[in-house]
Design a protein around this motif. Structure first.
Motif, PDB file in Angstrom:
ATOM      1  N   ALA A 181      37.227  14.909  56.986  1.00 46.57           N
ATOM      2  CA  ALA A 181      37.262  16.295  56.492  1.00 46.57           C
ATOM      3  C   ALA A 181      36.391  17.229  57.311  1.00 46.57           C
TER       4      ALA A 181
ATOM      5  N   GLU B 116      32.935  22.409  45.545  1.00 46.77           N
ATOM      6  CA  GLU B 116      32.394  21.570  44.469  1.00 46.77           C
ATOM      7  C   GLU B 116      33.470  21.449  43.380  1.00 46.77           C
ATOM      8  N   SER B 117      34.011  20.244  43.282  1.00 44.18           N
ATOM      9  CA  SER B 117      35.194  20.033  42.437  1.00 44.18           C
ATOM     10  C   SER B 117      34.980  20.457  40.988  1.00 44.18           C
TER      11      SER B 117
ATOM     12  N   SER C 107      42.227  11.982  47.283  1.00 42.48           N
ATOM     13  CA  SER C 107      40.780  12.082  47.025  1.00 42.48           C
ATOM     14  C   SER C 107      40.509  12.282  45.533  1.00 42.48           C
ATOM     15  N   SER C 108      39.532  11.537  45.015  1.00 44.37           N
ATOM     16  CA  SER C 108      39.207  11.641  43.590  1.00 44.37           C
ATOM     17  C   SER C 108      38.812  13.063  43.208  1.00 44.37           C
ATOM     18  N   ASN C 109      38.037  13.701  44.046  1.00 48.71           N
ATOM     19  CA  ASN C 109      37.557  15.051  43.700  1.00 48.71           C
ATOM     20  C   ASN C 109      38.661  16.098  43.839  1.00 48.71           C
TER      21      ASN C 109
ATOM     22  N   LYS D 225      40.958  16.056  40.672  1.00 44.58           N
ATOM     23  CA  LYS D 225      40.531  16.819  39.481  1.00 44.58           C
ATOM     24  C   LYS D 225      41.200  18.201  39.493  1.00 44.58           C
TER      25      LYS D 225
HETATM   26  N1  LIG Z   1      30.286  16.927  45.021  1.00 45.98           N
HETATM   27  C1  LIG Z   1      31.478  17.115  45.825  1.00 45.98           C
HETATM   28  C2  LIG Z   1      31.814  15.812  46.496  1.00 45.98           C
HETATM   29  C3  LIG Z   1      33.011  15.971  47.420  1.00 45.98           C
HETATM   30  C4  LIG Z   1      33.306  14.694  48.190  1.00 45.98           C
HETATM   31  O1  LIG Z   1      32.436  13.809  48.367  1.00 45.98           O
HETATM   32  N2  LIG Z   1      34.546  14.571  48.633  1.00 45.98           N
HETATM   33  C5  LIG Z   1      34.928  13.437  49.432  1.00 45.98           C
HETATM   34  C6  LIG Z   1      36.342  12.977  49.048  1.00 45.98           C
HETATM   35  S1  LIG Z   1      36.453  12.421  47.395  1.00 45.98           S
HETATM   36  C7  LIG Z   1      34.944  13.825  50.903  1.00 45.98           C
HETATM   37  O2  LIG Z   1      35.117  14.985  51.239  1.00 45.98           O
HETATM   38  N3  LIG Z   1      34.733  12.843  51.783  1.00 45.98           N
HETATM   39  C8  LIG Z   1      34.764  13.089  53.192  1.00 45.98           C
HETATM   40  C9  LIG Z   1      36.120  12.969  53.786  1.00 45.98           C
HETATM   41  O3  LIG Z   1      37.068  12.527  53.098  1.00 45.98           O
HETATM   42  O4  LIG Z   1      36.226  13.300  54.955  1.00 45.98           O
HETATM   43  C10 LIG Z   1      32.615  17.601  44.923  1.00 45.98           C
HETATM   44  O5  LIG Z   1      32.655  17.193  43.763  1.00 45.98           O
HETATM   45  O6  LIG Z   1      33.450  18.394  45.391  1.00 45.98           O
END
Ligand SMILES: N[C@@H](CCC(=O)N[C@@H](CS)C(=O)NCC(=O)O)C(=O)O
Length: 206
Positions: free
Chosen positions: A38, A65-66, A10-12, A15
């Motif tokens: 998730a 929140e990443s 996952s990109s976040n 980080k």
């Molecule tokens: N603003 C949040 C966004 C988090 C987010 O959208 N994460 C994605 C993965 S990059 C996620 O959880 N997607 C749902 C999943 O994979 O089940 C952050 O920066 O933490």
């Protein structure tokens, strides 16, 4: 010990993992679920009501929140280096974290969805083309900001480079016909010299 919840692709999440590796922080990982899964765990939703990844548990302190996680861990473990002590240097680097999350992330999500997560015959090619063009344009904004700088916050690697760096891997991997941006490419080459970047970010996109 620090626990990082979320899959390593996952990109976040990247980080946070990249920061941990840069700092040599001991950590364990949990909740390594496939994309979109998730929020299917009631236990995880108790930690993060959004059902998104990442979340951390730092000896009982739970944070999601990443970018907030990156700021917290860098302030705790890298104050004066990755978390610059000069307020203006820090703000300069920091705003690029929000810029990545609000400006780059939405079109990047479209590109990911419409390429590696959608069969060619089912793609929305107009949406894909528009998102790619937005990212080419924004890459130009970043290229201009990097003029005369080794890193986005100035001469040193800071928190600002983490969200942008994981984005750059996706941009370089998924967007065709990228314009030549000398500052951007030089910065990307600098990131690739970092073992933690290669280990955590330069991995298979799923
Ligand atoms: N603003 C949040 C966004 C988090 C987010 O959208 N994460 C994605 C993965 S990059 C996620 O959880 N997607 C749902 C999943 O994979 O089940 C952050 O920066 O933490």
């Amino acid at each position: 010990m620090l626990v990082v919840y979320g899959r390593a692709s996952s990109s976040n999440v990247q980080k946070v993992l990249w920061l941990c590796e840069e700092l040599g922080l001991p950590y364990s990982t949990a909740h390594d679920v496939p994309p979109g899964k998730a929020k299917e765990s009631a236990d995880y939703s108790k930690l993060n009501p959004n059902g998104l990844i990442p979340t951390i548990d730092d000896d009982g302190f739970v944070l999601w929140e990443s970018n907030a996680i990156v700021r917290y861990l860098a302030a705790k473990h890298a104050n004066g280096s990755l978390f610059p002590s000069d307020l203006r240097v820090r703000a300069d680097a920091d705003r690029w974290m929000d810029w990545q999350a609000t400006v780059l992330a939405p079109p990047t999500a479209v590109v990911l969805l419409q390429t590696i997560r959608t069969a060619p015959e089912k793609r929305d090619n107009a949406a894909l083309a528009a998102a790619c063009q937005t990212l080419r344009d924004k890459a130009g904004t970043l290229d201009a900001a990097l003029a005369g700088r080794n890193y986005i916050g100035g001469s040193s690697f800071t928190i600002g480079d983490l969200p942008l760096g994981q984005w750059m891997w996706r941009y370089a991997s998924l967007v065709p016909d990228r314009p030549k941006h000398a500052n951007l490419e030089a910065w990307y080459a600098r990131l690739q010299e970092r073992p933690a970047f290669r280990k955590i970010v330069m991995t298979k996109l799923v």
